[in-house]
Design an enzyme around this catalytic site. Structure first.
Site, PDB file in Angstrom:
ATOM      1  N   TRP A   1    -137.494  37.287 108.051  1.00 47.15           N
ATOM      2  CA  TRP A   1    -136.932  36.484 109.149  1.00 47.15           C
ATOM      3  C   TRP A   1    -137.531  36.816 110.505  1.00 47.15           C
ATOM      4  O   TRP A   1    -137.760  35.922 111.319  1.00 47.15           O
ATOM      5  CB  TRP A   1    -135.400  36.575 109.155  1.00 47.15           C
ATOM      6  CG  TRP A   1    -134.857  35.921 107.924  1.00 47.15           C
ATOM      7  CD1 TRP A   1    -134.293  36.536 106.850  1.00 47.15           C
ATOM      8  CD2 TRP A   1    -134.925  34.525 107.597  1.00 47.15           C
ATOM      9  NE1 TRP A   1    -133.999  35.615 105.876  1.00 47.15           N
ATOM     10  CE2 TRP A   1    -134.362  34.377 106.305  1.00 47.15           C
ATOM     11  CE3 TRP A   1    -135.391  33.393 108.269  1.00 47.15           C
ATOM     12  CZ2 TRP A   1    -134.265  33.122 105.677  1.00 47.15           C
ATOM     13  CZ3 TRP A   1    -135.298  32.152 107.636  1.00 47.15           C
ATOM     14  CH2 TRP A   1    -134.736  32.025 106.364  1.00 47.15           C
TER      15      TRP A   1
ATOM     16  N   LYS B   1    -123.061  33.059 107.218  1.00 51.95           N
ATOM     17  CA  LYS B   1    -122.949  34.306 106.452  1.00 51.95           C
ATOM     18  C   LYS B   1    -121.595  34.982 106.723  1.00 51.95           C
ATOM     19  O   LYS B   1    -120.765  35.063 105.843  1.00 51.95           O
ATOM     20  CB  LYS B   1    -124.113  35.228 106.782  1.00 51.95           C
ATOM     21  CG  LYS B   1    -125.437  34.610 106.336  1.00 51.95           C
ATOM     22  CD  LYS B   1    -126.571  34.961 107.227  1.00 51.95           C
ATOM     23  CE  LYS B   1    -127.787  34.094 107.021  1.00 51.95           C
ATOM     24  NZ  LYS B   1    -128.244  33.942 105.653  1.00 51.95           N
TER      25      LYS B   1
ATOM     26  N   ASP C   1    -131.702  39.109 116.366  1.00 50.45           N
ATOM     27  CA  ASP C   1    -131.142  38.198 115.370  1.00 50.45           C
ATOM     28  C   ASP C   1    -130.158  38.992 114.514  1.00 50.45           C
ATOM     29  O   ASP C   1    -130.557  39.851 113.732  1.00 50.45           O
ATOM     30  CB  ASP C   1    -132.286  37.625 114.517  1.00 50.45           C
ATOM     31  CG  ASP C   1    -131.786  36.734 113.383  1.00 50.45           C
ATOM     32  OD1 ASP C   1    -130.558  36.558 113.242  1.00 50.45           O
ATOM     33  OD2 ASP C   1    -132.638  36.216 112.629  1.00 50.45           O
TER      34      ASP C   1
HETATM   35  N1  PMP Z   1    -132.201  34.866 110.469  1.00 53.36           N
HETATM   36  C1  PMP Z   1    -131.690  35.495 109.404  1.00 53.36           C
HETATM   37  C2  PMP Z   1    -131.487  36.968 109.477  1.00 53.36           C
HETATM   38  C3  PMP Z   1    -131.356  34.773 108.262  1.00 53.36           C
HETATM   39  O1  PMP Z   1    -130.861  35.404 107.193  1.00 53.36           O
HETATM   40  C4  PMP Z   1    -131.545  33.369 108.243  1.00 53.36           C
HETATM   41  C5  PMP Z   1    -131.163  32.495 107.076  1.00 53.36           C
HETATM   42  N2  PMP Z   1    -130.899  33.069 105.903  1.00 53.36           N
HETATM   43  C6  PMP Z   1    -132.103  32.768 109.364  1.00 53.36           C
HETATM   44  C7  PMP Z   1    -132.395  33.537 110.459  1.00 53.36           C
HETATM   45  C8  PMP Z   1    -132.400  31.296 109.384  1.00 53.36           C
HETATM   46  O2  PMP Z   1    -131.237  30.567 109.495  1.00 53.36           O
HETATM   47  P1  PMP Z   1    -131.193  29.011 109.245  1.00 53.36           P
HETATM   48  O3  PMP Z   1    -131.423  28.773 107.801  1.00 53.36           O
HETATM   49  O4  PMP Z   1    -129.822  28.650 109.728  1.00 53.36           O
HETATM   50  O5  PMP Z   1    -132.251  28.387 110.096  1.00 53.36           O
END
Ligand code: PMP
Length: 361
Positions: A102, A195, A171
């Site tokens: 990520w 989450k 994040d």
């Molecule tokens: N950051 C993290 C730590 C994630 O786990 C995720 C999605 N699993 C995201 C960003 C991306 O999120 P989205 O699918 O809502 O764009």
């Protein structure tokens, strides 16, 4: 059916049953004769829901007044762009700490708008956090970015990086609300909701006030932190039903003892799971270095190989353990244990793991 279903999915993920029951009870009539999803976002009833959600987020995370809370759309991925578009005024380069899938995606997105520096070379495998003394931080970076819990790789920070005054952007999508942290160490904290905070559809953003006011002229309105702050997150039609459920989840967290309750719970759950992995004499293993292991999303595999993983997953699925399969990029097994997951549910999983090992010596 009598089978116990346990949802280990990494997101969208388990939502507390009490919350889903309340949503069901209020679905047709939220107290004003219609469903909450039929309410105008300009109504006083909805404004109260919006304000309550923001207020609870502030209270639970102990966010000081000089930090603003924004409820935006576009998921975590949208925030990968919005962070750069709102902080670009500080300079045309930013430092990224790559510890998994990520943070790597965030860096790639930001590189459309500014120059991205990696504070250490991108590792081949993400299974540890290099010592801070080896990082190469640029004092002139617009910001330093990292991902507190890498959902796919299971790498979690157990310290807050020191940036010597450069705004820290984090994040926390997969570990927000699972432990206490000092908000004042951060410039921006982003978290998608699906989450620990409810269903998919909103991204909660915490931003320090002094970083507002100078978005890139190219920043879309829906990603503009300054505008969202001015409009109290009601710039345009928000996903009203999701914000409502988000506020119920926050109320549930509060009722469960707030952050300290969540922290104790996630500590107990992760210790239980790692103990079984450690005590398996190599039957199970987790690829992540001990000091960087996630309390929330735990990847592991069977040392007997991919076929053994498959058999494990099949039996687990038959028992009602849902979504335990590792992310498509890394394979293996992954157990996500967000706030709604109980210690009892993790106990059921580890009992199965122990029995599976006994049956397959
Ligand atoms: N950051 C993290 C730590 C994630 O786990 C995720 C999605 N699993 C995201 C960003 C991306 O999120 P989205 O699918 O809502 O764009």
């Amino acid at each position: 059916s009598l089978k116990q279903v346990i949802n280990f999915g990494a997101g969208p993920a388990k939502i507390p049953k009490q919350v889903l029951e309340q949503v069901k009870d209020e679905l047709l009539d939220c107290g004003c004769g219609i469903s909450v999803m039929e309410l105008s976002h300009r109504s006083s009833e909805y404004t109260a829901i919006n304000n309550r959600a923001i207020e609870l987020y502030r209270e639970l995370l102990d966010i000081p007044e000089n930090y603003k809370i924004l409820l935006m759309q576009g998921g975590g991925t949208g925030a990968f762009a919005s962070v750069a578009l709102n902080l670009l005024h500080r300079g045309a380069k930013a430092d990224y700490i790559l510890t998994g899938v990520w943070s790597t995606k965030a860096a790639k997105e930001a590189s459309k708008y500014l120059k991205v520096n990696h504070v250490f070379p991108k590792p081949e495998k993400f299974n540890a956090i290099p010592d801070q003394s080896t990082w190469n931080l640029d004092p002139e970076a617009a910001y330093v970015y990292y991902c507190d819990n890498e959902t796919v790789n299971g790498v979690e920070f157990h310290f807050i990086p020191e940036t010597n005054g450069v705004p820290l952007v984090c994040d926390m999508s997969s570990n927000i609300m699972t432990r206490d942290f000092d908000v004042t160490k951060f410039g921006v904290v982003i978290a998608c909701a699906q989450k620990n905070l409810g269903p998919a559809g909103i991204t909660a953003i915490i931003v320090r006030e002094d970083l507002l006011g100078k978005p890139s002229p190219l920043c879309p309105q829906v990603f503009d932190y300054t505008l969202f702050n001015q409009e109290n997150s009601l710039l345009n039609t928000p996903p009203t039903f999701i914000v409502y459920i988000f506020s119920l989840v926050l109320q549930w967290v509060k009722n469960q003892g707030g952050l300290l309750g969540m922290e104790a719970n996630s500590k107990a759950k992760s210790e239980l799971l790692y103990k079984v992995i450690e005590n398996s004499r190599g039957f199970y293993s987790c690829p992540v270095a001990k000091d960087s292991r996630s309390r929330i999303t735990v990847p592991f595999c069977l040392n007997a190989g991919a076929e053994a993983d498959k058999q494990f997953l099949k039996e687990a699925q038959d028992l009602g353990f849902l979504q335990l399969k590792g992310h498509r990029l890394v394979g293996g097994i992954r157990a996500a244990m967000y706030n709604a997951m109980t210690l009892d549910e993790v106990t059921v999983l580890v009992d199965f793991m122990t029995k599976f090992q006994e049956r397959n010596p």
